[in-house]
Design an enzyme around this catalytic site. Sequence first.
Site, mmCIF file in Angstrom:
data_model
loop_
_atom_site.group_PDB
_atom_site.id
_atom_site.type_symbol
_atom_site.label_atom_id
_atom_site.label_comp_id
_atom_site.label_asym_id
_atom_site.label_seq_id
_atom_site.Cartn_x
_atom_site.Cartn_y
_atom_site.Cartn_z
ATOM 1 N N ARG A 187 0.868 -1.177 0.000
ATOM 2 C CA ARG A 187 0.000 0.000 0.000
ATOM 3 C C ARG A 187 0.908 1.231 0.000
ATOM 4 N NH1 ARG A 187 -2.062 -3.538 4.116
ATOM 5 N NH2 ARG A 187 -4.172 -4.288 3.632
ATOM 6 N N LYS B 50 -1.885 -2.338 7.849
ATOM 7 C CA LYS B 50 -3.108 -1.816 8.479
ATOM 8 C C LYS B 50 -3.319 -2.418 9.856
ATOM 9 C CE LYS B 50 -6.406 -0.586 4.848
ATOM 10 N NZ LYS B 50 -7.704 -0.944 4.261
ATOM 11 N N HIS C 147 -2.204 2.301 -5.707
ATOM 12 C CA HIS C 147 -2.891 1.045 -5.404
ATOM 13 C C HIS C 147 -3.023 0.156 -6.642
ATOM 14 C CE1 HIS C 147 -4.483 -0.433 -1.655
ATOM 15 N NE2 HIS C 147 -5.473 -1.030 -2.281
ATOM 16 N N ARG D 226 -0.442 -2.411 -6.699
ATOM 17 C CA ARG D 226 -0.741 -3.501 -5.743
ATOM 18 C C ARG D 226 -1.725 -4.489 -6.375
ATOM 19 N NH1 ARG D 226 -1.147 -4.822 -0.126
ATOM 20 N NH2 ARG D 226 -3.279 -5.099 0.634
ATOM 21 N N HIS E 243 -4.166 -9.275 3.697
ATOM 22 C CA HIS E 243 -5.623 -9.260 3.854
ATOM 23 C C HIS E 243 -6.007 -10.136 5.040
ATOM 24 C CE1 HIS E 243 -6.335 -8.255 -0.680
ATOM 25 N NE2 HIS E 243 -6.123 -7.181 0.040
ATOM 26 N N TYR F 281 -9.583 -11.035 -6.930
ATOM 27 C CA TYR F 281 -8.662 -11.252 -8.046
ATOM 28 C C TYR F 281 -9.038 -12.474 -8.875
ATOM 29 C CZ TYR F 281 -6.172 -7.592 -5.732
ATOM 30 O OH TYR F 281 -5.869 -6.380 -5.164
#
Length: 301
Positions: free
Chosen positions: A149, A173, A245, A248, A271, A280
């Site tokens: 990110r 995150k 992004h 990514r 994630h 994806y």
Amino acid sequence: MTWDEKIKDFEHFLKFERNFSDNTLDAYLRDIRKLRDYAEFELENVGPLEITYENIQEYLFQLSKKKFSERTQARWISSIKAFFKYLLDDEVRSDNPATLLEGPKLGLYLPDTLSFDDVDKIINAIDVSNDLGKRNKCMIEVLYGCGLRVSELIDLKISNINFKELYLKVEGKGDKTRYVPLAKFTAKLIKEYISEVRSKYKINKKCEDILFLNSRGSAMSRVIVFIIIKELTEKAGINKKISPHTFRHSFATHLLQNGADLRYIQEMLGHSSITTTEIYTHLKNEELRDVILNYHPRNKG
């Protein structure tokens, strides 16, 4: 009890109990402050304890007429629901006026991605005859090669790069740490940037361990990274709306296209849920659908 007092309490709750990232936290607080402004100016100072479901519905209706995207409207509702659930759980209110709010039905969001050729075009558009160009090339290679990110990129520490074992320690995150493999090619670029470019800077004491620096020896900002990528995309002649992004998304899509297991991609992207990564597979299915429509003999003529 004022809006500002409760918004401050809500901020502490999201930050320290829910571990929200700075970006998500800012978005939620911005949404609630907009509701506060509406309550103060349009509803004659109705407070957070008195505002009703009907008041909030009217506020959202007024906003929806301004042609904001469905995703933005969905986030407003998510923010408002979280705020009033917090007030209810904290026993500040005895009811939740946001319980019945319904967000717009969102279709499947397929992120924009770049082909491998497009990535090459952008990187080849960089003028590497100067130090800024060398830094920018290294930054984009790390973005794409490690699936970071933008916040992770600008916060990346030299002490978190293991050149011997070839991996990055990434602080993502919600203060979650993950380890991302580092290609030899990317590691070589980072070493060259550190020795040939970064070593020339007079480095701000607070930034001595930060990898990517601006020409003043301080940390890069998110905005500057966005601007650099926008300018390079235009220079490369790519007519897509590209952001940090996008690299990514491209990292994940190219891994999947080349046979990587979805669970490994989930780990590398950081994630928390496999559901997020599964987006994806939809991109891959879209690609497969196009191949069938374009090349299957039953679709000819």
